[in-house]
Design an enzyme around this catalytic site. Structure first.
Site, PDB file in Angstrom:
ATOM      1  N   LYS A  59       0.839  -1.207   0.000  1.00  0.00           N
ATOM      2  CA  LYS A  59       0.000   0.000   0.000  1.00  0.00           C
ATOM      3  C   LYS A  59       0.871   1.252   0.000  1.00  0.00           C
ATOM      4  O   LYS A  59       0.609   2.215  -0.719  1.00  0.00           O
ATOM      5  CB  LYS A  59      -0.945  -0.009   1.220  1.00  0.00           C
ATOM      6  CG  LYS A  59      -2.020  -1.088   1.125  1.00  0.00           C
ATOM      7  CD  LYS A  59      -2.814  -1.279   2.427  1.00  0.00           C
ATOM      8  CE  LYS A  59      -3.818  -2.420   2.276  1.00  0.00           C
ATOM      9  NZ  LYS A  59      -4.616  -2.668   3.485  1.00  0.00           N
ATOM     10  N   GLN A 103      -4.497  -1.248   9.806  1.00  0.00           N
ATOM     11  CA  GLN A 103      -4.494  -2.571   9.178  1.00  0.00           C
ATOM     12  C   GLN A 103      -5.141  -3.604  10.107  1.00  0.00           C
ATOM     13  O   GLN A 103      -4.834  -3.653  11.301  1.00  0.00           O
ATOM     14  CB  GLN A 103      -3.053  -2.976   8.820  1.00  0.00           C
ATOM     15  CG  GLN A 103      -2.934  -4.275   8.045  1.00  0.00           C
ATOM     16  CD  GLN A 103      -3.542  -4.232   6.650  1.00  0.00           C
ATOM     17  OE1 GLN A 103      -3.658  -3.183   6.032  1.00  0.00           O
ATOM     18  NE2 GLN A 103      -3.969  -5.386   6.157  1.00  0.00           N
ATOM     19  N   ASP A 128     -10.659   3.361   4.496  1.00  0.00           N
ATOM     20  CA  ASP A 128     -11.112   1.975   4.361  1.00  0.00           C
ATOM     21  C   ASP A 128     -12.638   1.858   4.342  1.00  0.00           C
ATOM     22  O   ASP A 128     -13.165   0.786   4.027  1.00  0.00           O
ATOM     23  CB  ASP A 128     -10.615   1.156   5.556  1.00  0.00           C
ATOM     24  CG  ASP A 128      -9.351   0.380   5.244  1.00  0.00           C
ATOM     25  OD1 ASP A 128      -9.230  -0.123   4.119  1.00  0.00           O
ATOM     26  OD2 ASP A 128      -8.506   0.262   6.144  1.00  0.00           O
TER      27      ASP A 128
HETATM   28  N1  GUN Z   1      -7.166  -6.525   6.279  1.00  0.00           N
HETATM   29  C1  GUN Z   1      -7.608  -7.233   5.221  1.00  0.00           C
HETATM   30  N2  GUN Z   1      -8.134  -6.406   4.301  1.00  0.00           N
HETATM   31  C2  GUN Z   1      -8.035  -5.163   4.786  1.00  0.00           C
HETATM   32  C3  GUN Z   1      -8.404  -3.888   4.281  1.00  0.00           C
HETATM   33  O1  GUN Z   1      -8.954  -3.724   3.183  1.00  0.00           O
HETATM   34  N3  GUN Z   1      -8.094  -2.831   5.087  1.00  0.00           N
HETATM   35  C4  GUN Z   1      -7.498  -2.980   6.289  1.00  0.00           C
HETATM   36  N4  GUN Z   1      -7.274  -1.885   7.005  1.00  0.00           N
HETATM   37  N5  GUN Z   1      -7.163  -4.147   6.788  1.00  0.00           N
HETATM   38  C5  GUN Z   1      -7.412  -5.232   6.025  1.00  0.00           C
END
Ligand code: GUN
Length: 290
Positions: A59, A103, A128
């Site tokens: 990311k 995350q 998110d």
């Molecule tokens: N863990 C798995 N997928 C995601 C996501 O799209 N965002 C975040 N913050 N954590 C995740």
């Protein structure tokens, strides 16, 4: 990934996400040339889950490529709730930060709940789309940041140009991150939506009825190829590592491709779209015109 010897066309998330990232990069550059602020994304990573570290690294690298400023906060697994909420508060107030991402999953055995952490993020910085207010807005069909994987799934589905209205979508998996929000987005497109999960009595029978299958359970190749209705669209969110090290989705790819009209590969399908949508949410939150 080679195309299987069947009728299915590949829904190439790698190619589509590259195109989206290019467009984001141009939009960000133009915005800054016109005196706009550089978008910024803060990533908060608690603990040492190896997969989470890899995801966050991807990311952050994508941010760099697009011209988004990346602020990274790796925290020890034992960080307390007050420290975590204090950091989020600080990021909420930081003008350089337009998007905040914590995350998931958070480490087990912590003295706080995930929902309290997500709820502390300012809703307009919720890159998110996990804040309860934003999830509520999605439920009501109002404009709000949309969770990245569901948004990516819908973008891939749009590529097929299939008539969605009135068609039957079957979502397998009911997580807050993917299953539930993607079901809402499919419903918003006037699809008839069935949401299946581990207690569903006859999963094969449900999937056999689907014009669109979204698989998001995290069980390697749970969905058998011959369950797929001829001409269906298959969107596989799963990324599972088998004992032999091979990455597979939640769907038996080659067998499903014998029946489907369109199918996403794993890897290279939904995965890259998630990152592209995260960056799109961040750029939108920064007020960059798209
Ligand atoms: N863990 C798995 N997928 C995601 C996501 O799209 N965002 C975040 N913050 N954590 C995740």
């Amino acid at each position: 990934m080679t195309t299987p010897s069947s009728t299915a066309r590949l829904l190439d998330g790698k190619a589509l996400s590259a195109q989206i990232l290019d467009q984001l990069q141009s939009a960000v550059a133009k915005h800054q040339q016109q005196g706009g602020a550089q978008p910024g994304l803060a990533t908060v990573l608690v603990g040492d889950d190896p997969a989470s570290h890899i995801y966050v690294r991807h990311k952050r690298r994508a941010c760099e490529n697009v011209g988004i400023q990346s602020f990274h906060y790796p925290l020890e697994a034992y960080v307390g709730q007050s420290q975590l909420l204090e950091l989020i508060q600080q990021l909420n107030e930081d003008e350089r930060v337009h998007g905040i991402l914590v995350q998931l999953p958070l480490p087990r055995d912590v003295d706080y709940v995930e929902q309290d952490v997500l709820a502390a993020i300012a809703p307009h910085k919720d890159a998110d789309g996990f804040h309860p207010a934003n999830q509520g807005a999605l439920l009501q069909g109002q404009k709000a940041p949309i969770p990245c994987t569901p948004k990516g799934v819908m973008r891939l589905l749009a590529e097929t140009k299939m008539e969605l209205s009135g068609a039957h979508a079957v979502v397998v998996g009911r997580s807050n991150i993917v299953g539930k929000p993607v079901a809402m987005l499919l419903l918003e497109q006037n699809m008839t939506v069935t949401l299946c999960h581990s207690r569903t009595r006859d999963l094969a029978a449900e999937v056999r009825r689907a014009d669109v299958v979204v698989a998001a359970v995290g069980v390697p190749e749970l969905i058998e190829g011959d369950w797929i209705k001829p001409g269906a669209v298959v969107l596989d969110v799963g990324i599972n590592r088998k004992a032999d090290g091979k990455l597979v989705g939640d769907v038996e790819f080659y067998a499903a491709a014998e029946h489907a009209a369109w199918i996403t590969p794993v890897p290279g399908g939904v995965g890259p779209m998630t990152i592209a949508m995260l960056l799109e949410n961040t750029v939108e939150a920064a007020g960059v015109p798209l």
